[in-house]
Scaffold this motif. Structure first.
Motif, PDB file in Angstrom:
ATOM      1  N   ASP A   1     -57.622   5.632 -48.091  1.00 35.08           N
ATOM      2  CA  ASP A   1     -56.440   4.790 -47.951  1.00 35.08           C
ATOM      3  C   ASP A   1     -55.333   5.530 -47.209  1.00 35.08           C
ATOM      4  O   ASP A   1     -54.698   4.974 -46.292  1.00 35.08           O
ATOM      5  N   LEU A   2     -55.101   6.780 -47.568  1.00 33.76           N
ATOM      6  CA  LEU A   2     -54.063   7.568 -46.900  1.00 33.76           C
ATOM      7  C   LEU A   2     -54.423   7.823 -45.443  1.00 33.76           C
ATOM      8  O   LEU A   2     -53.551   7.787 -44.559  1.00 33.76           O
ATOM      9  N   LYS A   3     -55.688   8.046 -45.171  1.00 32.00           N
ATOM     10  CA  LYS A   3     -56.122   8.290 -43.794  1.00 32.00           C
ATOM     11  C   LYS A   3     -55.921   7.054 -42.929  1.00 32.00           C
ATOM     12  O   LYS A   3     -55.559   7.153 -41.755  1.00 32.00           O
ATOM     13  N   ALA A   4     -56.134   5.873 -43.511  1.00 34.41           N
ATOM     14  CA  ALA A   4     -55.926   4.619 -42.772  1.00 34.41           C
ATOM     15  C   ALA A   4     -54.451   4.397 -42.464  1.00 34.41           C
ATOM     16  O   ALA A   4     -54.094   3.878 -41.398  1.00 34.41           O
ATOM     17  N   ARG A   5     -53.590   4.815 -43.374  1.00 32.09           N
ATOM     18  CA  ARG A   5     -52.142   4.622 -43.179  1.00 32.09           C
ATOM     19  C   ARG A   5     -51.521   5.698 -42.296  1.00 32.09           C
ATOM     20  O   ARG A   5     -50.545   5.441 -41.595  1.00 32.09           O
ATOM     21  N   TYR A   6     -52.089   6.912 -42.347  1.00 33.58           N
ATOM     22  CA  TYR A   6     -51.539   8.034 -41.587  1.00 33.58           C
ATOM     23  C   TYR A   6     -52.657   8.740 -40.822  1.00 33.58           C
ATOM     24  O   TYR A   6     -52.965   9.915 -41.093  1.00 33.58           O
TER      25      TYR A   6
ATOM     26  N   TRP B   1     -52.259  12.289 -39.384  1.00 33.93           N
ATOM     27  CA  TRP B   1     -52.133  13.404 -40.312  1.00 33.93           C
ATOM     28  C   TRP B   1     -53.432  14.180 -40.442  1.00 33.93           C
ATOM     29  O   TRP B   1     -53.436  15.307 -40.929  1.00 33.93           O
TER      30      TRP B   1
ATOM     31  N   GLU C   1     -41.946  10.507 -43.384  1.00 31.82           N
ATOM     32  CA  GLU C   1     -42.626   9.225 -43.241  1.00 31.82           C
ATOM     33  C   GLU C   1     -43.686   8.993 -44.321  1.00 31.82           C
ATOM     34  O   GLU C   1     -44.171   7.878 -44.514  1.00 31.82           O
ATOM     35  N   PHE C   2     -44.055  10.042 -45.051  1.00 28.91           N
ATOM     36  CA  PHE C   2     -45.188   9.953 -45.965  1.00 28.91           C
ATOM     37  C   PHE C   2     -44.771   9.325 -47.294  1.00 28.91           C
ATOM     38  O   PHE C   2     -43.855   9.796 -47.953  1.00 28.91           O
ATOM     39  N   GLU C   3     -45.439   8.249 -47.667  1.00 29.73           N
ATOM     40  CA  GLU C   3     -45.204   7.582 -48.939  1.00 29.73           C
ATOM     41  C   GLU C   3     -46.376   7.848 -49.872  1.00 29.73           C
ATOM     42  O   GLU C   3     -47.535   7.757 -49.461  1.00 29.73           O
TER      43      GLU C   3
ATOM     44  N   PRO D   1     -49.332   7.298 -52.549  1.00 30.45           N
ATOM     45  CA  PRO D   1     -50.177   6.118 -52.767  1.00 30.45           C
ATOM     46  C   PRO D   1     -49.823   5.425 -54.079  1.00 30.45           C
ATOM     47  O   PRO D   1     -49.308   6.048 -55.013  1.00 30.45           O
TER      48      PRO D   1
END
Length: 275
Positions: free
Chosen positions: A146-151, A154, A176-178, A180
């Protein structure tokens, strides 16, 4: 004073031959040869930054986002880590009936992956993520996806990792990092591990203490025992008059309590000791 590989293995082998039911406690030093660094040096002092506390994680959004950003970069190294000969040797000793229970302070899950069956993960496992609102558990790999899809950009970051899967991202803009959120309720997600300032779950601790009560010797491997959650087992062994052997690099908090102290590399000493 550090021992030679041969002397450490011989001393450990001799000690094990006289024990029937050994309670084992392991720390970060068991996993260093798997590529996961430890927190402390041979003098027992922190090598770098102190880990995030539970209070900062749950109470400070910026700190929580910082943790997850660093964890996103650091997690792949932990996921790729494989058990080394120390993990394998301990699993072999269990299969031979020498080890009753293994309690680990590590959160990498490598003992179970090495085939060790009776393991108490005192501080939990990084491979699991928990929601602090609905209490659901999920695979850390899914959160990573999920984090890889959003960022996606990174994934380009690389950094040295720590035992908790964190990474050193000093100088990187984290604004910019939120962090999860739980896909079920939107609640706060936290790795299912015991942070500093957080208590070990009662049932898990009770299982470990019961195992110690049923054992006739204690072996500490790869831990400085500077944290009380581990030191308590060495102290209890001493109070009960149980043989206490410590195999690790450098000093520990329980050196004066040990009946055998081996300042040596855990992997080579264990592998050589069991043949």
């Amino acid at each position: 004073m550090p021992l030679s590989r041969t002397d450490a293995a011989a001393s450990l082998s001799s000690w094990l031959e006289n024990q029937r039911s050994v309670f084992v406690l392991t720390g970060a030093g068991v996993s260093t040869n798997s590529g996961i660094p430890d927190y402390r040096g041979a003098d027992g002092q922190w090598k770098g930054r102190s880990p995030i506390t539970y209070q900062d994680f749950v109470g400070d959004h910026a700190m929580r986002a910082r943790y997850w950003a660093r964890s996103f970069v650091g997690w792949p190294a932990v996921a790729r880590a494989r058990p080394n000969r120390a993990h394998a040797a301990l699993a072999t000793l269990e299969s031979r009936g020498v080890i009753s229970t293994l309690v680990t302070q590590n959160v990498d899950g490598l003992h179970a992956r090495a085939g060790h069956r009776n393991v108490v993960d005192l501080h939990g496992r990084l491979a699991v993520v928990a929601c602090l609102q609905c209490d659901r558990r999920m695979d850390r790999a899914l959160v990573q996806q999920d984090l890889k899809a959003r960022y996606p950009h990174w994934s380009q970051h690389t950094a040295a990792t720590a035992p908790d899967g964190d990474a050193d991202l000093e100088g990187v803009d984290l604004s910019e990092f939120e962090p999860p959120a739980c896909p079920h309720c939107g609640g706060m997600l936290k790795p299912d591990v015991v942070f500093f300032g957080e208590n070990v779950p009662r049932q898990r601790l009770a299982r470990a203490l019961e195992a110690l009560e049923q054992s006739d010797a204690v072996l500490v491997v790869g831990s400085s025992l500077m944290v009380y959650s581990g030191f308590r087992f060495a102290r209890m062994a001493h109070e009960r008059g149980l043989p206490l052997a410590i195999l690790t690099r450098g000093v520990t908090r329980a050196d004066e309590l040990a009946t055998l102290k081996l300042d040596a590399d855990s992997e080579s000493a264990l592998a050589d000791a069991i043949g």
